[in-house]
Design an enzyme around this catalytic site. Structure first.
Site, PDB file in Angstrom:
ATOM      1  N   HIS A 147     -15.902   0.738   6.656  1.00  0.00           N
ATOM      2  CA  HIS A 147     -15.598  -0.497   5.920  1.00  0.00           C
ATOM      3  C   HIS A 147     -16.848  -1.372   5.838  1.00  0.00           C
ATOM      4  O   HIS A 147     -17.637  -1.425   6.793  1.00  0.00           O
ATOM      5  CB  HIS A 147     -14.488  -1.280   6.635  1.00  0.00           C
ATOM      6  CG  HIS A 147     -13.171  -0.572   6.657  1.00  0.00           C
ATOM      7  ND1 HIS A 147     -12.211  -0.705   5.679  1.00  0.00           N
ATOM      8  CD2 HIS A 147     -12.664   0.340   7.539  1.00  0.00           C
ATOM      9  CE1 HIS A 147     -11.179   0.055   5.961  1.00  0.00           C
ATOM     10  NE2 HIS A 147     -11.415   0.705   7.082  1.00  0.00           N
ATOM     11  N   GLY A 177      -8.584  -1.876   6.744  1.00  0.00           N
ATOM     12  CA  GLY A 177      -9.460  -2.899   6.168  1.00  0.00           C
ATOM     13  C   GLY A 177      -9.186  -4.280   6.717  1.00  0.00           C
ATOM     14  O   GLY A 177     -10.111  -5.074   6.940  1.00  0.00           O
ATOM     15  N   CYS A 217      -4.694  -2.982   2.852  1.00  0.00           N
ATOM     16  CA  CYS A 217      -5.367  -1.900   3.582  1.00  0.00           C
ATOM     17  C   CYS A 217      -5.327  -2.283   5.060  1.00  0.00           C
ATOM     18  O   CYS A 217      -5.917  -3.308   5.443  1.00  0.00           O
ATOM     19  CB  CYS A 217      -6.808  -1.770   3.085  1.00  0.00           C
ATOM     20  SG  CYS A 217      -7.737  -0.467   3.907  1.00  0.00           S
ATOM     21  N   ASN A 271       0.898  -1.184   0.000  1.00  0.00           N
ATOM     22  CA  ASN A 271       0.000   0.000   0.000  1.00  0.00           C
ATOM     23  C   ASN A 271       0.918   1.210   0.000  1.00  0.00           C
ATOM     24  O   ASN A 271       1.530   1.530   1.023  1.00  0.00           O
ATOM     25  CB  ASN A 271      -0.847  -0.052   1.243  1.00  0.00           C
ATOM     26  CG  ASN A 271      -2.018   0.891   1.301  1.00  0.00           C
ATOM     27  OD1 ASN A 271      -2.532   1.116   2.383  1.00  0.00           O
ATOM     28  ND2 ASN A 271      -2.475   1.421   0.191  1.00  0.00           N
ATOM     29  N   GLU A 286     -10.658   0.188  -2.225  1.00  0.00           N
ATOM     30  CA  GLU A 286     -10.602   1.299  -1.289  1.00  0.00           C
ATOM     31  C   GLU A 286     -11.408   2.507  -1.766  1.00  0.00           C
ATOM     32  O   GLU A 286     -11.369   2.863  -2.953  1.00  0.00           O
ATOM     33  CB  GLU A 286      -9.156   1.765  -1.067  1.00  0.00           C
ATOM     34  CG  GLU A 286      -8.406   0.943  -0.063  1.00  0.00           C
ATOM     35  CD  GLU A 286      -7.197   1.668   0.492  1.00  0.00           C
ATOM     36  OE1 GLU A 286      -7.228   2.905   0.583  1.00  0.00           O
ATOM     37  OE2 GLU A 286      -6.214   0.986   0.809  1.00  0.00           O
ATOM     38  N   ASN A 297     -12.517   4.861   9.862  1.00  0.00           N
ATOM     39  CA  ASN A 297     -12.995   5.058   8.491  1.00  0.00           C
ATOM     40  C   ASN A 297     -13.960   3.911   8.181  1.00  0.00           C
ATOM     41  O   ASN A 297     -13.899   2.859   8.789  1.00  0.00           O
ATOM     42  CB  ASN A 297     -11.819   5.112   7.506  1.00  0.00           C
ATOM     43  CG  ASN A 297     -10.898   3.902   7.640  1.00  0.00           C
ATOM     44  OD1 ASN A 297     -11.160   2.999   8.424  1.00  0.00           O
ATOM     45  ND2 ASN A 297      -9.842   3.852   6.864  1.00  0.00           N
ATOM     46  N   CYS A 336      -5.265   5.544   8.386  1.00  0.00           N
ATOM     47  CA  CYS A 336      -4.537   4.735   7.403  1.00  0.00           C
ATOM     48  C   CYS A 336      -3.543   3.849   8.150  1.00  0.00           C
ATOM     49  O   CYS A 336      -2.508   4.338   8.613  1.00  0.00           O
ATOM     50  CB  CYS A 336      -3.804   5.658   6.426  1.00  0.00           C
ATOM     51  SG  CYS A 336      -2.850   4.763   5.190  1.00  0.00           S
ATOM     52  N   GLY A 337      -3.904   2.585   8.281  1.00  0.00           N
ATOM     53  CA  GLY A 337      -3.066   1.699   9.091  1.00  0.00           C
ATOM     54  C   GLY A 337      -1.678   1.489   8.499  1.00  0.00           C
ATOM     55  O   GLY A 337      -0.664   1.616   9.194  1.00  0.00           O
TER      56      GLY A 337
END
Ligand SMILES: N[C@H](CCC[C@H](N)C(=O)O)C(=O)O
Length: 275
Positions: free
Chosen positions: A162, A223, A220, A11, A211, A160, A71-72
């Protein structure tokens, strides 16, 4: 302006150190630089900024210029960036994000960060807080019709939104066809990140992701966390699992005592550049 390309399990984002640079219009810059033919190429843009409430602050923008709240994979790369580039000597850091302050624990070998463990906080399942428009308090294993198909989905926020669906074979899916109608479904007023999960055993999940704002990415982090939580809720895996993505593997744990989700994985530099 100087930038650094980094990736976490594939990513890949363009990172700008805003202790040294000023970015006037990050949304427009994200669109321009993310383009893999006319720009640098990436899943989006991440700004590493000063913070009044934490060691550092992250602002993350998808390839379409929309700002993400968490954002992991990006948090792990920021941990590596600030330690390896000597912006800090600490191996336990706090990072301010739009979805709250996250704690990072850096694993250092030979003076450089190899892996990072991120406390992602507690998952959110209350529909109104994800947000998901529906007539139930949560959205767990319920039907969603998009395009010409109906899916059983479980919705989770990791800061966020999902929506997770379980499938027999992730490899056979045509995400560019089935992703957009789900990402933009009217039940998601802020759109959603869509995860397709194939349980392998009770400690292993295979996952692909479409995404919000970036399309299919190789991984993600949020995610993967949402997928683990959804899999536990649907009785498909234990509270700690290996999530296998196109770009690599992540270790996800939904801790029973704390109720918090922990994401552990790699972070890599790709190249430095100037535009
Ligand atoms: N790739 C990121 C998630 C980006 C989420 C973004 N697409 C949005 O929520 O708009 C991750 O590793 O968690």
């Amino acid at each position: 302006m100087n930038f650094t390309k980094m990736q976490g399990t594939g990513n890949d984002y363009i990172y700008v150190n805003c202790f040294e640079e000023t970015v006037e219009d990050p949304a427009a810059l994200a669109v321009k630089l993310s383009d893999r033919h006319f720009g640098i190429g990436g899943d989006g843009l991440i700004l590493i900024c000063p913070s009044d409430v934490a060691d550092f602050k992250m602002r993350m923008f998808n390839a379409d210029g929309s700002e993400g709240r968490m954002c992991g994979n990006g948090t792990r790369c920021i941990g590596k960036y600030v330690y390896d580039r000597r912006l800090t000597g600490k191996t336990e850091l706090t990072l301010e994000t739009l979805s709250g302050i996250k704690t990072l624990c850096l694993s250092v070998e030979d003076g450089t960060v190899k892996t990072v463990r991120v406390d992602m906080g507690a998952p959110v399942l209350r529909a109104a807080d994800i947000p998901v428009i529906c007539d139930t308090p949560e959205f767990v294993d319920q039907s969603v019709t998009a395009g010409d198909k109906t899916y059983r989905m479980t919705c989770v926020s990791m800061g966020n939104p999902h929506a997770v669906t379980f499938v027999e074979d992730v490899a056979s899916l045509e995400l560019p066809r089935i992703g957009p109608p789900l990402e933009n479904h009217p039940m998601f007023p802020q759109r959603a990140n869509i995860e397709f999960v194939q349980p392998v055993d009770n400690q292993t999940l295979k996952m692909r992701v479409w995404e919000r704002g970036s399309g299919e990415t190789l991984a993600c982090g949020t995610g993967a966390c949402a997928s683990l939580v959804a899999a536990v809720f649907n009785g498909k895996c234990r509270r700690r699992a290996r999530v296998i993505l196109l770009g690599g593997e992540l270790d996800i744990e939904w801790n029973e005592q704390s109720g918090r989700v922990y994401l552990t994985g790699p972070a890599e530099f790709v190249f430095d550049g100037e535009i």
